[in-house]
Each structure stands twice: as structure tokens, then as C-alpha cells.
Design a protein around this motif. Structure first.
Motif, short mmCIF file in Angstrom:
data_model
loop_
_atom_site.label_atom_id
_atom_site.label_comp_id
_atom_site.label_asym_id
_atom_site.label_seq_id
_atom_site.Cartn_x
_atom_site.Cartn_y
_atom_site.Cartn_z
N LEU A 216 0.96 -1.01 0.03
CA LEU A 216 0.00 -0.05 -0.09
C LEU A 216 0.81 1.19 -0.09
O LEU A 216 0.48 2.10 -0.87
N ASP B 214 -6.97 5.41 4.75
CA ASP B 214 -8.47 5.21 4.43
C ASP B 214 -8.52 4.00 3.62
O ASP B 214 -9.51 2.99 3.77
N GLN B 215 -7.67 3.82 2.90
CA GLN B 215 -7.54 2.39 1.91
C GLN B 215 -7.29 1.10 2.76
O GLN B 215 -8.00 0.18 2.46
N GLU C 117 -10.79 0.48 4.72
CA GLU C 117 -11.57 -0.20 3.94
C GLU C 117 -11.32 -1.55 3.43
O GLU C 117 -12.18 -2.36 3.68
N ARG C 118 -10.07 -2.02 3.24
CA ARG C 118 -9.52 -3.28 2.90
C ARG C 118 -9.89 -4.06 4.13
O ARG C 118 -10.30 -5.46 4.05
#
Length: 870
Positions: free
Chosen positions: A491, A518-519, A522-523
Motif C-alpha cells: 500500500l 483510508d484504503q 476499507e480493505r
């Protein structure tokens, strides 16, 4: 001339008679294992020997004397030739106090000074110092008793009474480790011309480091944070700077500011104790047996294989207070190191907090605002854990889910974790999502009360004792499913190619950091949902709660359960989803056994029903697995109020609505992936006879309303219909009040009140229907899509696209539901300010879009329905 004792002719021990007697009394209780088995091979013949042990203690002296005697080594109790020492041994740490005393002082310098003085003026003379480590009960096995574990070897210097109990319980598992000797003459020559006082301090420090390494190799790393990590936290540069800032801000001395920081560190820090963890595991084993019928772990082998070489951060969903106990217990049982768990400071209760702390819990406050020193200390503590490779566990939802859905993640702990790694990227970080599935919750009734408006009951010792009555019930099975792990480095690589060379300033915050976190949020949530466990209660809740009176004929329920299992098997959500092996009849029998459903006997066929209170509680377990049936529910929703519809329309509307469903249920696909799932679902419905396909597959049609297939579609659809009703409430409130009229908070409040009233009027059994967080999430998605925005005055404006969404709602929601919502929704208090009615806006929008052939078909379908043609 005094004879020098050698290995060939050891001098006679001058130990007193009572020492020999104590050795004889202790012998039946102690069984020694020497490491190495023949330590004499390590020593230089003809050179005097002085043993050094880590901790002063009478029992250690007895054990050392016996080990030397059995190995043919010089006795530690004899005079050390050439010195004034009466014994050929000394300890690095001495203990003061009485029988229970545990105060310790480091006083090896005096003994080392005596040895140095004995070498003065005699260049040919030498003394070999032999470090000896003694461990009593270093690692009791799983079959050992509770007390054996409690008194096993650890890093804490215990009192004399506790040491006696350790010998009685674990003495038969005693290890005496002889290390290679240190030549005092050689060490002195290598030191050069430094002063004797400095040399003795240096040698003592080297010996302490040696014992630390040996102990870590034998019993594991020192995780007693109050003695190791707290000092490192207080000496870290960010904390020192925060202490200096506190001094200036509060006008206090450095000592007061330092003690303030230390107090905060002690409030936070875990005090991990292996004996306590092992003891609690014994207690929990009986506790779980009384509470649950079984605890299953799925895909743990994959998680274990991925962990080596990584800093592992466990990120489970949070549904009960037992989550962290269950996960830690199962990891410990599987032979994996128990993680350190971030726990709310509200759990630091008298009597309970110290046990949790010794089990690896470290405590954090709900908010760091207004306390800069606390924030810096906590961040540094977390950074120390990550730097030392200690596994960590925390819940990114911030609190327990009261609805059964995954909550919107809070990025605070993840942000601190990522920033700590960026400071010192020594060991790659691996986030391990874990899904925890229950069949009954201890907190179920309290959750329903909180959703209905009752205040959350504050945790207290009295409340805990009062809650022990829940132990009288059985709570079925529990599943811990390990999801696909997420590595942090890829990431970071995708966000910035030079993140490894970024500024190591702890206050630095690269512009790409928020996007990475944020990613990551979500993941993690997506991967938790992709590891769901479908238990019998989930399936019963999906079926029964879709009926008006929460009752189904047994034959209908059997058919519905079989259909749902088929959907989950033939349209797999993920390879990590697990499902109950029970057949439909077994599921019904199990639901009756657990008390979730009741059988009503009838001559025309039995009816299975869930009572009102049970129905409300069942909504929690339905929400656990809503995401698994999202595609099937959407397709079914399209035919809830329509007899026929084009395949293209189902897909088009699905793409429009998908971002909002995805945000609420953390679905794994992109828009095109969701469309592919919809295609596969439609094909399955056609194969099963739930839909008929015509016009080379372009047109889809369901059977008449009284048809069994239509009934099954309706049941599937109703699992998701409440989400669309919430969306319509939000949009209706905005359009009814007009643009630039409501703030975000006012809109949330209006939506919540409307949903509450609609729930009362329609006797909905789902209190999460009016959960403000769900409305907040939908409004957030509208803002992300730029359908809604905030003007400079803080009011919400909206795009004409919103009116199109109102129009499309006519395809899914019945006229009765839409009119009920419009009637209840507050707004339009004055005629001057009153906007055009929502239904009129919809009509105008419809007339202006006749060029859209797909929409024309929607309008024709609904027109036929309104005239009584099903």
C-alpha cells in the motif's frame, strides 16, 4: 602456602552444616538438568573459578552447589584462593526484605573489585568468571496444573516464599545453564587503562546483558512493560520534547512534568505475565465450556503461515466483550503468542483491570483531545511495541456493533500504527482481519435498549457481578474466521515510491498518508466480511424476519433455507466464507433447541414463528450476513413491485445504487464487478425457475404474486428493502425541504425521527432501521459522489441527479411506502418556502427523460401495476 583449587583436585567445601541439611531436604523436590551436560569441558584447568548467578537466593546457592558437585566442578561454597572472599560465587542482584520481600539492588561491584584487587601485582594470576543461569519450571506443559503455571519461571524477581512454592511445584523441571567462562585477566587487558571503578561497572553491565539474552532464549522475551517499555517511552525524544513543553505550558518543574508523563505511561502500559496468561487460560477453558457448545477457528493455518517475519496486527470485528478473550484464548491454545490488546480505559476496573493488564491489555482513553502529553506518550508506547515486534490487537470500529453490521472504521489506531512503522520500518507490518460470529449474544438485550434510545450503561464492577446471571444460559457455537491478511508495504509502495526515505520526524504527516490509511480501513472491513461464517441462526433470521408476522409454514421455511444455502454455494462470495453443514430440517431443529423459534402445531401444517422480542434480537444475526446476499436481494428487489423488467435495467439501476450499498455493507467489488455478480445471480434465478427469461435473455419476468417462486423472491428482497427505505427517507427529506435549507446534522435528525415514526407505525422489528450512523454514512456517500454538498453557510445543496434517484426509487418501493414516508417526513413549513412536492418533481423528471428507452419501460411497468395488473 594456600593451595589453589583446580578441576583435578577441587578444594573442600566449607559450607556450614545447616547448608548441607537444607540441600538434603531439597534434593527429593528438585531434579536438575545441566546445560551443557558436561560443563567441565568449558573451564581452563588450574585456574580459580568464581561463579556468578543472576539473582541472589538461598535456593539458587543450593542448586548451584549440587550441580557443581554432580558435574565434578569446584564448589561455589569454598574459599576463593588469593582473595578475602569466603565463597567462590556472587550474585548480580540481591534481594532485601523478609520472607515475602522482593526489593532488589544491583551490587556486583564490590565482589568484582575484590577479584580485581587479587590480581594486582600478580600478572601471571587469573580468575575465570562462570555465569550460571538457574531456571525453575521454565515452561510447564499444557497438562501442568494451574499452580505449576502460576509459579513458573518468568522475568520478575519473586520473593522467598514464592520461590519456595516454585521449587515444590516445578523443582523437577530445573535447568542449570553454565556459560563459557570469562577470563578476568583478558578482560582487564582488553579494557586498557580505564579506572577500576569504570571497569567493574562495564563488566557488570556485560554480565547483565548476557543473563538477559540467555533468559530471553530460554523463557521468551521480557514483556514486563513496566520495567522495560515505560523507561524506553520516557527516554524517547518525542516524549522528552512533550515533557519540556508541559513544563513551559503549566509552569512546573521538570521532575513534576516527568512524573506526570510516567503516570500516564503507567496508566497505558500492559504488564504482560506469562504465568497469569496461562492461569487465565485454565479458567477460561472452564468458562467457555459452560458458555458455549464449541469454538471453531477457520483458515488459521493460512494466518500462521503468513505471520513469520512480520509485525502482526490483529484487527477483528467487535461484537461482544468476549471478542478479545476468545481470540487471545484461541491463539494461546494454538501455540501462538498472545497479542497485546488495546482496551478502553473504561475496562480498567478494580480487580479486573490488573488481570487484563497482565494478560496483555493496554488501556487508552476515548479521546486524546486537550491532552497533548497523553497523546505523545500513547503514540510512543505503541511505537515501542511495534519496534519490538510485539503482536497487537485492536478494533478499528472503535466500539461494539449494536446492530450486527460492521461499523464505519475509525482510523486513529491505524494512523498511529502506520506512522510508528514509518519512523522505524524494520519489520514489515501485516494486518490480520478476523470475523467473529456468534449464535447468541450476552449483550443482546442491552444493545436493543441502546438502539431504542436508552443510555449506554457505564461499565462497573457491580454491573459485571450483576451480569454474571447470563452464565446460566447457553450461547451455542462461536466461529473465528481469519480473513486474507493485508501487508502494509504494498500500500505504501503504491502511494509513494520513496516512502522509505521519507522524514522520520514523528510529527511528519506526508500528504499521501490519509489516503493510505483510508484504503487500509476499507480493505480491513471488506476482508472481515469476506471471511464471514454463516451459522443456522443467520439463515433463520434472513428467512423469518422477511415475513410480516415473522412466521412461516414449515414447508416454506425448508424451501427458503435450501434456496439460500444454494445461493451461497453456487455464487460464492469468497473462498474464506464458511457455512453450517446442517440441512434445512436440522437448522429448524437447532433454532428450536436454542430457543430462537417456536413451533405452532396445526392440522394443515406446522408454522415456525419467532416472538416479538426474539425477532428484534434476531435482526442482529441477520445483519451479520446481509452482505452475502446483497446481489440476490437487489435482483429480487427489482421484482418486488414489478412483474417484468429488462436485464439491462436491473444492471443499470444496480450500478447507480451500488456505491451506497457498498459503503454500508463493505462489499468487495468495483461497479463492474458488482454488475458481473448481478449477471451470475440472474442466471441462477432463471435456472432455479424464480425468473423467466425472454427475448434472448433481454427481458426478465417473475411469476404471479401467489406463485411459490414469487414468494421466495419476496423473502430474499426484504432483507435489503429497509436500506432502500432509509435512502428514500434521506432523499425525500432533502427534496421536501429544498436546497440550502438543512445542515448535515439537521438532515440526520430529520431522517432519524422519520424512521422512528415509520417503525412505530409499521411495527418493524429492526431498531437499526433508525440508527443515525446509517443515515450519516449514506449522506457521506452522497457528498463523496458530489450529489450533495455543503455551501458556505453549512447548508446542504443537491444536484438534479438526486431527483433522478427519487424517480428510480419508484421501481423498488411501493406507492404505499413512498407516500407513508412523504407524509411523515418533516419539512416545508411555509407556502413560500415550500418546494415542489417530491412526487411532482418525479413526474416532471419522468416527462423530461422520454428519450431514455430503459426508463420508459420502467414507467410503463409501474403504470400497469398501479392499474391492478400484476
Amino acid at each position: 602456602m594456600q593451595n589453589t583449587p583446580t578441576l583435578d583436585s577441587p578444594a573442600r567445601s566449607r559450607s556450614p552444616w545447616w547448608f548441607h541439611l537444607a540441600g538434603q531436604l531439597l534434593q527429593p523436590w528438585v531434579r536438575l538438568r545441566r546445560d551443557p551436560a558436561e560443563p567441565a569441558t568449558l573451564l581452563q584447568p588450574g585456574t580459580p573459578v568464581c561463579y556468578v548467578i543472576e539473582r541472589d537466593g538461598f535456593s539458587d546457592a543450593l542448586i548451584l552447589e549440587r550441580a557443581c558437585r554432580e558435574a565434578g566442578l569446584p564448589s561455589p561454597m569454598q574459599l576463593l584462593s588469593g582473595t578475602r572472599r569466603k565463597r567462590s560465587m556472587f550474585a548480580l542482584t540481591r534481594r532485601d526484605g523478609g520472607l515475602f520481600g522482593r526489593n532488589r539492588h544491583r551490587v556486583p561491584n564490590e565482589s568484582l573489585n575484590q577479584l580485581l584487587r587479587s590480581l594486582e601485582g600478580q600478572p601471571e594470576r587469573d580468575i575465570q568468571i562462570v555465569p550460571v543461569s538457574i531456571y525453575v519450571g521454565r515452561a510447564p506443559n499444557r497438562e501442568s496444573g494451574w499452580f505449576s503455571v502460576l509459579f513458573s519461571e518468568n522475568w520478575v524477581m519473586v520473593g522467598r516464599f514464592r520461590r519456595l512454592l516454585a521449587l515444590l511445584l516445578n523443582g523437577r523441571d530445573t535447568v542449570v545453564h553454565f556459560s563459557a567462562p570469562v577470563s578476568l585477566r583478558t578482560a582487564l587487558q582488553e579494557a586498557g587503562d580505564i579506572r577500576p571503578e569504570r571497569f567493574t561497572r562495564k563488566l557488570a553491565r556485560v554480565l547483565r546483558t548476557h543473563f538477559h539474552r540467555i533468559r530471553a532464549a530460554v523463557i521468551g522475551p521480557d514483556l514486563s512493560h513496566r520495567r522495560t517499555v515505560v523507561d524506553a517511552v520516557l527516554n524517547a525524544e518525542p516524549v522528552r520534547a512533550a515533557i519540556a513543553s508541559t513544563m513551559a505550558k503549566e509552569n512546573i518543574s521538570h521532575a513534576k512534568a516527568w512524573h506526570k508523563a510516567k503516570k500516564l505511561a503507567m496508566e497505558i502500559a500492559a504488564d504482560y505475565s506469562h504465568p497469569v496468561v496461562r492461569s487465565v487460560s485454565f479458567l477460561l477453558s472452564n468458562f467457555w465450556n459452560k458458555l458455549y457448545d464449541g469454538i471453531a477457528m477457520h483458515h488459521f493455518d493460512k494466518a500462521r503461515a503468513a505471520a513469520p517475519g512480520h509485525e502482526v496486527v490483529y484487527v477483528p470485528c467487535h461484537r461482544s466483550h468476549t471478542d478479545y478473550l476468545l481470540l487471545s484464548y484461541q491463539l494461546h491454545k494454538a501455540g501462538v503468542v498472545v497479542p497485546h490488546i488495546a482496551a478502553g480505559v473504561n475496562l480498567n476496573l478494580p480487580g479486573i483491570g490488573p488481570i487484563l493488564r497482565r494478560g496483555g491489555a493496554f488501556f487508552l482513553r476515548r479521546s486524546f483531545k486537550g491532552n497533548a502529553l497523553y497523546s505523545v506518550v500513547f503514540n510512543e508506547y505503541l511505537a515501542q511495541l511495534i519496534d519490538r515486534g510485539v503482536p497487537i490487537e485492536y478494533f478499528i470500529e472503535g466500539g461494539r456493533s449494536r446492530t450486527g453490521r460492521l461499523l464505519a472504521p475509525r482510523a486513529g489506531m491505524l494512523m498511529m500504527t502506520v506512522r510508528a512503522f514509518l519512523r522505524a520500518p524494520r519489520r514489515p507490518v501485516l494486518f490480520q482481519p478476523v470475523y467473529i460470529g456468534y449464535e447468541k449474544l450476552m449483550e443482546g438485550k442491552s444493545y436493543i435498549g441502546e438502539l431504542s434510545g436508552k443510555p449506554k450503561e457505564k461499565e462497573s464492577l457491580f454491573g459485571l457481578l450483576r451480569g454474571l446471571k447470563v452464565l446460566r444460559q447457553r450461547y451455542g457455537h462461536v466461529a473465528l474466521n481469519f480473513g486474507e491478511p493485508i501487508e502494509l508495504n504494498p500500500l505504501l509502495d503504491a502511494a509513494s515510491h520513496d516512502w522509505r526515505s521519507a522524514d522520520t520526524d514523528p510529527d511528519a504527516k506526508p500528504e499521501w498518508l490519509n489516503g493510505v490509511v483510508d484504503q487500509l480501513c476499507e480493505r480491513i472491513q471488506v476482508n472481515i466480511n469476506r471471511a464471514a461464517d454463516v451459522n443456522p441462526i443467520n439463515l433463520l433470521a434472513l428467512a423469518l424476519l422477511a415475513t410480516p408476522k415473522h412466521a412461516m409454514a414449515e414447508n416454506d421455511l425448508l424451501a427458503q433455507l435450501e434456496l439460500m444455502k444454494t445461493l451461497l454455494v453456487e455464487l460464492p462470495y469468497s473462498d474464506r466464507v464458511t457455512m453450517t453443514p446442517m440441512d434445512p430440517a436440522g437448522i429448524i431443529a437447532y433454532g428450536e433447541q436454542m430457543g430462537w423459534i417456536r413451533r405452532v402445531r396445526h392440522p394443515l401444517g406446522d408454522v415456525l414463528v419467532t416472538e416479538d422480542e426474539q425477532a428484534v434480537l434476531l435482526s442482529y444475526f441477520r445483519n451479520n450476513v446481509l452482505h452475502l446476499t446483497a446481489t440476490a436481494a437487489w435482483v429480487a428487489c427489482c421484482f418486488l413491485n414489478n412483474r417484468r423488467m429488462s436485464r439491462a435495467s436491473v444492471l443499470r439501476l444496480g450500478k447507480i445504487i451500488y456505491p451506497f450499498i457498498q459503503g454500508e455493507l463493505f462489499l468487495p467489488w468495483d461497479t463492474d464487478g458488482f454488475a458481473t455478480q448481478l449477471q451470475a445471480t440472474i442466471d441462477l434465478f432463471v435456472r432455479r425457475g424464480l425468473l423467466e427469461s425472454a427475448g434472448e435473455g433481454r427481458l426478465l419476468e417473475r411469476g404471479p404474486g401467489q406463485d411459490d417462486a414469487a414468494y421466495q423472491l419476496k423473502v430474499i428482497a426484504r432483507s435489503l428493502i429497509q436500506a432502500f427505505e432509509r435512502y428514500y427517507i434521506t432523499i425525500a427529506a432533502l427534496v421536501k425541504n429544498g436546497p440550502h435549507t438543512l445542515t448535515g446534522a439537521e438532515l440526520e435528525n430529520a431522517c432519524t425521527l422519520t424512521a422512528q415514526r415509520l417503525s412505530l407505525l409499521n411495527e418493524l422489528s429492526a431498531p437499526e432501521f433508525f440508527d443515525k450512523a446509517l443515515f450519516r454514512g449514506f449522506i457521506h456517500k452522497l457528498r463523496e459522489s458530489r450529489v450533495v454538498w455543503t455551501d458556505p453557510d453549512g447548508k446542504l445543496g443537491y444536484d438534479q441527479v438526486l431527483e433522478g434517484m427519487v424517480r428510480d426509487a419508484r421501481v423498488i418501493l411501493s406507492r404505499e411506502v413512498r407516500h407513508s414516508i412523504l407524509k411523515i417526513t418533516p419539512g416545508g413549513d411555509t407556502e413560500a418556502a415550500k418546494p415542489q412536492p417530491v412526487e411532482e418533481v418525479t413526474a416532471v423528471a419522468t416527462e423530461s427523460s422520454t428519450s431514455d428507452e430503459l426508463h420508459r419501460r420502467h414507467v410503463e411497468t409501474e403504470h400497469r401495476q398501479h392499474h391492478g395488473k400484476d
